[in-house]
Design an enzyme around this catalytic site. Structure first.
Site, PDB file in Angstrom:
ATOM      1  N   SER A 153       0.913  -1.205  -0.163  1.00 48.23           N
ATOM      2  CA  SER A 153      -0.097  -0.123  -0.211  1.00 48.23           C
ATOM      3  C   SER A 153       0.938   1.265   0.056  1.00 48.23           C
ATOM      4  O   SER A 153       1.963   1.122   0.428  1.00 48.23           O
ATOM      5  CB  SER A 153      -0.841   0.018   1.249  1.00 48.23           C
ATOM      6  OG  SER A 153      -1.521   1.023   1.576  1.00 48.23           O
ATOM      7  N   TYR A 166      -1.864  -0.405  10.842  1.00 42.68           N
ATOM      8  CA  TYR A 166      -1.859  -0.638   9.267  1.00 42.68           C
ATOM      9  C   TYR A 166      -0.425  -0.148   8.755  1.00 42.68           C
ATOM     10  O   TYR A 166      -0.132  -0.775   7.776  1.00 42.68           O
ATOM     11  CB  TYR A 166      -3.055   0.031   8.735  1.00 42.68           C
ATOM     12  CG  TYR A 166      -3.310  -0.145   7.332  1.00 42.68           C
ATOM     13  CD1 TYR A 166      -3.945  -1.266   6.790  1.00 42.68           C
ATOM     14  CD2 TYR A 166      -3.224   0.869   6.491  1.00 42.68           C
ATOM     15  CE1 TYR A 166      -4.043  -1.720   5.473  1.00 42.68           C
ATOM     16  CE2 TYR A 166      -3.223   0.167   5.046  1.00 42.68           C
ATOM     17  CZ  TYR A 166      -3.710  -0.734   4.522  1.00 42.68           C
ATOM     18  OH  TYR A 166      -4.043  -1.119   3.271  1.00 42.68           O
TER      19      TYR A 166
END
Length: 314
Positions: A153, A166
């Site tokens: 990501s 995250y």
């Protein structure tokens, strides 16, 4: 998200694909990007093993595929379960040529307010789960001279406050894949890393409820704020899989951000600090917890198992 097998442009030419008849394993395949990618790979003739926590949702996703498929309910943090899944894939579909470590969850909110168990769960699923997936399937990939794709990501580019678990997990997953690449190349295994930006999965359904994420997106250029559908992202990923790409950017313009990565942490911190100064503490606290239906399903299954009770079916 429904599979587009049989309707995707170019699917009629599936017989020309180098992937036709080979086996792909996709973790986190019950919904979102995982489900969409399973559909795209099926459309080029691959046989698909869908792994995830939600048995009913997995079965529904598999039912829409146009090629042989297998559903295995497995927690990627459970190495024994993944080893058993690998055996089932080999026995029922054949050895895996492509493995996509896509399973992921997210939790938002201030670190000090986030449940410690939830924070660890995000790390376990996104980072340890990817390593477990690789460990289970590397023997098959070595036999097939296959391809391992790690879904990362842009969270690895610049860590956002309110998303510490995250961002840490995705940065770790990127580093893991980079290290793995050098180790397995002599075995004929290629390792790819996919960098995903804003994608319209259920994980981001409540993005406006997370002040910092909302502010970060709002301060990006118009083209960079665009939310891409899981189907669009799956198209980019499937093309990368077919070419055994070392890096996949979704959207493609992200490749031009790589040289600028040293600048991003300071820029992200500046925007986030400004937003947090003007956001009431109660609003920051309200944005704390699991993000998305998939993450909620995983957290419910995990906590139910810890209490010795079965999770509700999904």
């Amino acid at each position: 998200m429904h599979s587009t097998a049989g309707t995707r442009p170019g699917a009629a030419a599936a017989h020309d694909s180098l992937l036709r008849g080979r086996v792909a394993v996709v973790t986190g395949a019950a919904r979102g990007i995982g489900e969409a990618l399973a559909g795209r790979l099926s459309a080029v003739g691959m046989h698909i093993a869908l792994l995830g926590r939600e048995a009913q949702t997995l079965s529904a996703a598999a039912a829409s595929l146009g090629t042989p498929s297998l559903c295995v309910e497995a927690d990627v943090t459970d190495q024994e379960a993944l080893d058993e899944a690998a055996r089932q894939v080999a026995d029922r579909l054949g050895i895996a040529s492509v493995v996509v470590a896509n399973a992921g969850v997210a939790a938002g909110g201030p670190f000090r307010l986030t449940d410690a168990g939830l924070w660890r769960r995000v790390i376990d699923v996104n980072l340890i789960g990817s390593a477990n997936t690789a460990r289970a399937f590397l023997p098959q990939l070595a036999r097939a001279h296959g391809y391992f794709l790690q879904i990362a990501s842009t969270a690895a580019f610049g860590s956002a406050p309110m998303m510490s678990a995250y961002c840490a997990s995705k940065a770790g997953a990127e580093s893991f894949a980079q290290a793995l690449r050098g180790e397995v190349e002599p075995d004929g295994i290629a390792v790819g890393i996919a960098y995903l930006h804003w994608t319209g999965t259920d994980m981001l359904t409540g993005i406006d409820d997370h002040p910092v994420l909302h502010a970060l997106r709002a301060h990006q250029p118009r083209f960079a704020r665009r939310m891409h559908t899981p189907g669009q992202v799956a198209d980019w990923l499937a093309a990368g899989v077919e070419h055994r790409a070392a890096h996949i950017y979704a959207p493609p313009w992200l490749r031009w951000c790589q040289p600028l990565r040293p600048m991003f942490p300071a820029l992200v911190t500046r925007v986030a600090r400004r937003e947090m100064r003007h956001t009431p503490a109660a609003d920051l606290a309200a944005a704390t917890g699991v993000m998305g239906a998939g993450g909620q399903a995983d957290w419910e299954a995990y906590t139910s198992a810890a209490r010795g009770r079965p999770a509700p079916p999904r």
